[in-house]
Design a protein around this motif. Structure first.
Motif, PDB file in Angstrom:
ATOM      1  N   TYR A  17     -14.913  23.957  28.273  1.00  0.00           N
ATOM      2  CA  TYR A  17     -13.923  25.120  28.437  1.00  0.00           C
ATOM      3  C   TYR A  17     -14.552  25.859  29.632  1.00  0.00           C
ATOM      4  O   TYR A  17     -15.687  25.966  29.922  1.00  0.00           O
ATOM      5  CB  TYR A  17     -13.765  25.836  27.419  1.00  0.00           C
ATOM      6  CG  TYR A  17     -15.038  26.612  26.714  1.00  0.00           C
ATOM      7  CD1 TYR A  17     -15.349  27.809  27.020  1.00  0.00           C
ATOM      8  CD2 TYR A  17     -15.787  25.874  25.929  1.00  0.00           C
ATOM      9  CE1 TYR A  17     -16.350  28.449  26.752  1.00  0.00           C
ATOM     10  CE2 TYR A  17     -16.936  26.522  25.282  1.00  0.00           C
ATOM     11  CZ  TYR A  17     -17.331  27.798  25.582  1.00  0.00           C
ATOM     12  OH  TYR A  17     -18.374  28.317  25.043  1.00  0.00           O
ATOM     13  N   LEU A  18     -13.753  26.697  30.053  1.00  0.00           N
ATOM     14  CA  LEU A  18     -14.008  27.865  31.019  1.00  0.00           C
ATOM     15  C   LEU A  18     -14.121  29.103  30.534  1.00  0.00           C
ATOM     16  O   LEU A  18     -13.039  29.374  29.823  1.00  0.00           O
ATOM     17  CB  LEU A  18     -13.460  27.554  32.366  1.00  0.00           C
ATOM     18  CG  LEU A  18     -13.497  26.302  33.117  1.00  0.00           C
ATOM     19  CD1 LEU A  18     -12.553  26.167  34.374  1.00  0.00           C
ATOM     20  CD2 LEU A  18     -14.958  26.059  33.393  1.00  0.00           C
ATOM     21  N   VAL A  19     -14.515  30.313  31.103  1.00  0.00           N
ATOM     22  CA  VAL A  19     -14.629  31.628  30.498  1.00  0.00           C
ATOM     23  C   VAL A  19     -14.100  32.588  31.773  1.00  0.00           C
ATOM     24  O   VAL A  19     -14.768  32.337  32.767  1.00  0.00           O
ATOM     25  CB  VAL A  19     -15.853  32.114  29.927  1.00  0.00           C
ATOM     26  CG1 VAL A  19     -15.675  33.314  29.444  1.00  0.00           C
ATOM     27  CG2 VAL A  19     -16.622  30.987  28.841  1.00  0.00           C
ATOM     28  N   ALA A  20     -13.084  33.322  31.463  1.00  0.00           N
ATOM     29  CA  ALA A  20     -12.660  34.471  32.239  1.00  0.00           C
ATOM     30  C   ALA A  20     -13.430  35.767  32.159  1.00  0.00           C
ATOM     31  O   ALA A  20     -13.577  36.231  30.899  1.00  0.00           O
ATOM     32  CB  ALA A  20     -11.019  34.459  31.996  1.00  0.00           C
ATOM     33  N   GLY A  29     -21.908  30.517  30.239  1.00  0.00           N
ATOM     34  CA  GLY A  29     -23.152  31.036  30.746  1.00  0.00           C
ATOM     35  C   GLY A  29     -23.623  30.996  32.256  1.00  0.00           C
ATOM     36  O   GLY A  29     -24.720  31.142  32.433  1.00  0.00           O
ATOM     37  N   GLY A  30     -22.353  30.575  32.897  1.00  0.00           N
ATOM     38  CA  GLY A  30     -22.667  30.642  34.428  1.00  0.00           C
ATOM     39  C   GLY A  30     -22.514  31.982  35.201  1.00  0.00           C
ATOM     40  O   GLY A  30     -21.866  32.804  34.494  1.00  0.00           O
ATOM     41  N   SER A  31     -23.177  31.914  36.203  1.00  0.00           N
ATOM     42  CA  SER A  31     -23.052  33.454  37.001  1.00  0.00           C
ATOM     43  C   SER A  31     -22.270  33.245  38.454  1.00  0.00           C
ATOM     44  O   SER A  31     -22.285  34.105  39.033  1.00  0.00           O
ATOM     45  CB  SER A  31     -24.541  33.886  37.258  1.00  0.00           C
ATOM     46  OG  SER A  31     -25.358  32.863  37.771  1.00  0.00           O
ATOM     47  N   ARG A  32     -21.884  32.054  38.623  1.00  0.00           N
ATOM     48  CA  ARG A  32     -21.337  31.690  39.776  1.00  0.00           C
ATOM     49  C   ARG A  32     -19.698  31.259  39.492  1.00  0.00           C
ATOM     50  O   ARG A  32     -19.803  30.150  38.710  1.00  0.00           O
ATOM     51  CB  ARG A  32     -21.859  30.454  40.591  1.00  0.00           C
ATOM     52  CG  ARG A  32     -23.387  30.893  40.974  1.00  0.00           C
ATOM     53  CD  ARG A  32     -24.021  30.217  42.182  1.00  0.00           C
ATOM     54  NE  ARG A  32     -23.308  29.880  43.267  1.00  0.00           N
ATOM     55  CZ  ARG A  32     -23.455  28.776  43.980  1.00  0.00           C
ATOM     56  NH1 ARG A  32     -24.298  27.751  43.729  1.00  0.00           N
ATOM     57  NH2 ARG A  32     -22.720  28.813  45.168  1.00  0.00           N
ATOM     58  N   PRO A  33     -18.837  31.764  39.805  1.00  0.00           N
ATOM     59  CA  PRO A  33     -17.421  31.721  39.509  1.00  0.00           C
ATOM     60  C   PRO A  33     -17.017  30.230  39.986  1.00  0.00           C
ATOM     61  O   PRO A  33     -17.449  29.743  41.267  1.00  0.00           O
ATOM     62  CB  PRO A  33     -16.716  32.758  40.071  1.00  0.00           C
ATOM     63  CG  PRO A  33     -17.370  33.256  41.172  1.00  0.00           C
ATOM     64  CD  PRO A  33     -18.729  33.114  40.806  1.00  0.00           C
TER      65      PRO A  33
END
Length: 80
Positions: A17-20, A29-33
């Motif tokens: 999944y991805l988070v908005a 947990g990512g910091s780059r969109p």
């Protein structure tokens, strides 16, 4: 197809999944969109992602789109 959409679909497949957050969509947990919320919503309308709260999950149709997309040499088998 444009690169942000393919990149977002690949990340959704990889992480589940991805988070908005803050108008952008990130892998967990990512910091780059990986893309904007607008791009993710376009993919929801196309049936490639489904939105559940702040999460975007890839659909079977999104997986088919990725399978149909030609792989770049660095992502597939190494060129001999």
């Amino acid at each position: 197809m444009d690169k942000p959409r393919i990149r977002a679909l690949r990340q959704a497949r990889l992480y589940g999944y991805l988070v908005a957050r803050t108008g952008r969509v990130y892998y967990p947990g990512g910091s780059r969109p990986v893309c904007s919320v607008q791009t993710a919503m376009d993919m929801v309308r196309a049936g490639w992602l489904v939105r559940r709260g702040d999460k975007f999950e890839i659909t079977p149709e999104g997986l088919r789109v990725l399978e149909a997309e030609p792989q770049r040499p660095e992502e597939g088998q190494a060129a001999h």
